[in-house]
Design a protein around this motif. Structure first.
Motif, short mmCIF file in Angstrom:
data_model
loop_
_atom_site.label_atom_id
_atom_site.label_comp_id
_atom_site.label_asym_id
_atom_site.label_seq_id
_atom_site.Cartn_x
_atom_site.Cartn_y
_atom_site.Cartn_z
N ASN A 34 0.85 -1.18 0.00
CA ASN A 34 0.00 0.00 0.00
C ASN A 34 0.90 1.24 0.00
OD1 ASN A 34 0.74 0.64 2.73
ND2 ASN A 34 -0.90 -0.66 3.52
N ARG A 35 0.28 2.38 -0.07
CA ARG A 35 1.05 3.63 -0.22
C ARG A 35 2.01 3.84 0.95
NH1 ARG A 35 -2.66 8.44 -1.44
NH2 ARG A 35 -3.66 7.61 0.42
N LYS A 36 1.56 3.61 2.17
CA LYS A 36 2.43 3.81 3.32
C LYS A 36 3.57 2.81 3.34
CE LYS A 36 2.43 4.38 8.34
NZ LYS A 36 3.69 3.64 8.50
N GLU A 37 3.25 1.54 3.06
CA GLU A 37 4.30 0.51 3.08
C GLU A 37 5.40 0.80 2.07
OE1 GLU A 37 1.32 -3.18 4.39
OE2 GLU A 37 1.81 -2.81 2.29
N LEU A 38 5.00 1.20 0.86
CA LEU A 38 6.01 1.50 -0.15
C LEU A 38 6.77 2.78 0.20
CD1 LEU A 38 7.39 0.73 -2.73
CD2 LEU A 38 5.62 1.94 -4.02
N GLY A 39 6.06 3.77 0.72
CA GLY A 39 6.73 5.00 1.13
C GLY A 39 7.74 4.76 2.24
N ASP A 40 7.37 3.95 3.22
CA ASP A 40 8.30 3.62 4.31
C ASP A 40 9.50 2.86 3.76
OD1 ASP A 40 6.58 4.80 6.09
OD2 ASP A 40 5.76 2.92 6.87
N ARG A 44 -0.29 11.43 -7.07
CA ARG A 44 -0.30 10.39 -8.08
C ARG A 44 1.02 10.33 -8.84
NH1 ARG A 44 -4.96 8.95 -9.31
NH2 ARG A 44 -5.04 9.08 -7.06
N ALA A 45 1.61 11.49 -9.10
CA ALA A 45 2.88 11.51 -9.82
C ALA A 45 3.97 10.80 -9.03
CB ALA A 45 3.29 12.94 -10.13
N ALA A 46 4.04 11.07 -7.72
CA ALA A 46 5.06 10.43 -6.88
C ALA A 46 4.80 8.93 -6.78
CB ALA A 46 5.06 11.07 -5.50
N GLN A 47 3.54 8.54 -6.70
CA GLN A 47 3.19 7.13 -6.60
C GLN A 47 3.56 6.39 -7.89
OE1 GLN A 47 -0.94 7.77 -5.87
NE2 GLN A 47 -0.54 8.75 -3.90
N LEU A 48 3.25 7.00 -9.01
CA LEU A 48 3.57 6.39 -10.30
C LEU A 48 5.07 6.29 -10.50
CD1 LEU A 48 2.34 5.25 -12.89
CD2 LEU A 48 2.31 7.57 -13.82
N ASP A 49 5.80 7.35 -10.15
CA ASP A 49 7.26 7.34 -10.29
C ASP A 49 7.88 6.23 -9.44
OD1 ASP A 49 7.22 9.42 -12.07
OD2 ASP A 49 7.80 10.96 -10.63
N ALA A 50 7.37 6.06 -8.21
CA ALA A 50 7.92 5.03 -7.32
C ALA A 50 7.70 3.64 -7.90
CB ALA A 50 7.27 5.15 -5.94
N ALA A 51 6.48 3.39 -8.41
CA ALA A 51 6.19 2.08 -9.00
C ALA A 51 7.04 1.84 -10.24
CB ALA A 51 4.71 1.99 -9.33
N GLN A 108 13.22 -4.80 -9.65
CA GLN A 108 12.78 -5.29 -8.34
C GLN A 108 11.42 -5.96 -8.40
OE1 GLN A 108 13.83 -1.22 -6.88
NE2 GLN A 108 14.38 -2.32 -5.01
N ALA A 109 10.64 -5.63 -9.42
CA ALA A 109 9.34 -6.26 -9.63
C ALA A 109 8.93 -6.09 -11.08
CB ALA A 109 8.28 -5.66 -8.71
N GLU A 110 8.31 -7.11 -11.65
CA GLU A 110 7.77 -6.98 -13.00
C GLU A 110 6.45 -6.22 -12.98
OE1 GLU A 110 7.66 -10.47 -15.52
OE2 GLU A 110 9.24 -11.42 -14.33
N TRP A 111 5.69 -6.44 -11.93
CA TRP A 111 4.42 -5.75 -11.74
C TRP A 111 4.38 -5.13 -10.36
CZ3 TRP A 111 1.25 -4.84 -15.68
CH2 TRP A 111 1.26 -5.69 -16.78
N VAL A 112 3.88 -3.91 -10.27
CA VAL A 112 3.66 -3.25 -8.99
C VAL A 112 2.19 -2.87 -8.92
CG1 VAL A 112 4.22 -1.30 -7.49
CG2 VAL A 112 6.00 -2.33 -8.93
N ALA A 113 1.49 -3.44 -7.96
CA ALA A 113 0.10 -3.08 -7.68
C ALA A 113 0.10 -2.26 -6.41
CB ALA A 113 -0.76 -4.33 -7.52
N LEU A 114 -0.12 -0.97 -6.56
CA LEU A 114 -0.03 -0.06 -5.42
C LEU A 114 -1.43 0.27 -4.93
CD1 LEU A 114 1.73 1.67 -3.56
CD2 LEU A 114 1.63 3.49 -5.29
N SER A 115 -1.74 -0.20 -3.73
CA SER A 115 -3.04 0.05 -3.14
C SER A 115 -3.07 1.45 -2.53
CB SER A 115 -3.33 -0.99 -2.05
OG SER A 115 -4.50 -0.67 -1.35
N LEU A 116 -4.11 2.22 -2.89
CA LEU A 116 -4.25 3.60 -2.42
C LEU A 116 -5.45 3.76 -1.49
CD1 LEU A 116 -3.56 5.34 -5.85
CD2 LEU A 116 -1.92 4.88 -4.02
N GLY A 117 -5.90 2.66 -0.91
CA GLY A 117 -7.01 2.73 0.03
C GLY A 117 -8.29 3.22 -0.64
N ALA A 118 -8.92 4.21 -0.03
CA ALA A 118 -10.18 4.73 -0.54
C ALA A 118 -10.03 5.42 -1.89
CB ALA A 118 -10.78 5.70 0.47
N GLU A 119 -8.79 5.72 -2.30
CA GLU A 119 -8.57 6.38 -3.58
C GLU A 119 -8.49 5.39 -4.74
OE1 GLU A 119 -5.27 9.05 -3.51
OE2 GLU A 119 -5.77 9.80 -1.52
#
Length: 321
Positions: free
Chosen positions: A193-199, A208-215, A223-234
């Protein structure tokens, strides 16, 4: 773009399973005795929940897990009652319990998660042997949930490397040291999820830009072929090599949030394993997570709810990433 091909065998690995108990009270208050409703019990833990939902989607995913004590016996009985196959590694410690209490006065859910037993070195080796001794060998192994006490995260790194060498694709849903260990080795799919990846990355993924760049960085770095980033209610992002898509969450008032992330992983992996297009896999994942929000306690998604909600999911393909 990353591609997928149909594969016949899925399995899950739950290193720290739990016997989930759910009940409800009129109000959670200090000091007073809280008169609870009759409890419900379910087999729990990340990989176990993934297997439960895959079965409801029409798939098959045997569970590899350590079990011990009366709680472990009860958990195994729940697996059998749901028709799930289990590869059980006996352990000396007692399988943990987790319990969820619904407060009717607040309409709020309180979740209590116990730490679970520590595994000895021999028990960890037995789990690894169970993974590599499966017949037929899984095409995809979903490792989901927390690491047990006493387990060196480096063992997860080495496990990921051995799986890749044997042609097994690892789908990882972990946090903290487990997430870092998997990414160090490189995995097929990761679902933080967003917090786990951020930590893990040491920075806030505030937009969204920072999330997409990180993935994208995880994919580009191998490090991963696919990244599924959970954004909770978003909603959620799905990013692969040359592919990126976003799906907003559905407007649902949750009955319970237990297992929503596991259901997302189940829907995603099940679709990708069948050769579905990634945008279709993301839609099913969001529908499965949403369906679980409608189920009390750890009841998990019902197939009828997934099928009903699936057409409502809107996936925005962001173009070649």
């Amino acid at each position: 773009m990353s591609t997928t091909s149909p594969s016949g065998v899925l399995a899950t690995l739950t290193l720290n399973p739990a016997l989930d108990l759910q009940t409800a009270v009129d109000a959670v208050e200090p000091e007073n005795k809280l008169r609870c409703d009759a409890p419900r019990q379910d087999a729990g833990g990340g990989g176990v929940n993934v297997a439960r939902v895959i079965r409801r989607l029409g798939g098959r995913a045997p569970c590899i897990l350590p079990l011990g004590g009366p709680s472990g016996q009860s958990l195994q009985a729940r697996l059998q009652a749901e028709g799930l196959e289990a590869v059980v590694v006996p352990i000396a410690g007692e399988t943990r319990q987790s319990f969820t209490v619904f407060d009717r006065s607040r309409g709020a859910e309180f979740r209590f998660v116990l730490p679970g037993p520590k595994l000895g070195a021999g028990e960890v080796r037995a789990l690894e042997a169970a993974v590599f001794g499966m017949a037929p060998r899984p095409d995809i192994l979903v490792a989901s949930g927390s690491l047990p006490g006493g387990m060196d995260p480096g063992r997860l790194t080495r496990l990921a490397v051995r799986l890749r060498r044997r042609g097994v694709r690892l789908a990882l849903d972990a946090s903290g040291a487990g997430l870092k260990a998997g990414l160090e080795a490189g995995v097929w799919l990761v679902k933080p999820n967003r917090k786990e990846l951020g930590d893990c990355l040491g920075r806030d993924l505030i937009d969204r830009a920072a999330q997409l760049d990180a993935a994208l960085a995880l994919v580009a770095g191998g490090q991963a072929e696919w990244v599924a980033l959970s954004l909770g209610a978003e909603g959620a992002l799905l990013v692969g090599d040359g592919f990126a898509a976003y799906a907003p969450s559905l407007p649902i008032t949750p009955v319970s949030t237990v297992g929503a992330g596991d259901s997302f992983m189940a829907g995603l992996v099940w679709e990708l394993s069948r050769g579905s297009r990634p945008e279709a896999a993301l839609a099913t994942a969001v529908a499965a997570a949403s369906a679980t929000l409608l189920s009390p306690g750890s009841g998990m998604a019902r197939r009828a709810d997934i099928r009903r909600l699936r057409p409502q999911v809107r996936v925005e393909v962001l173009g070649p990433a």
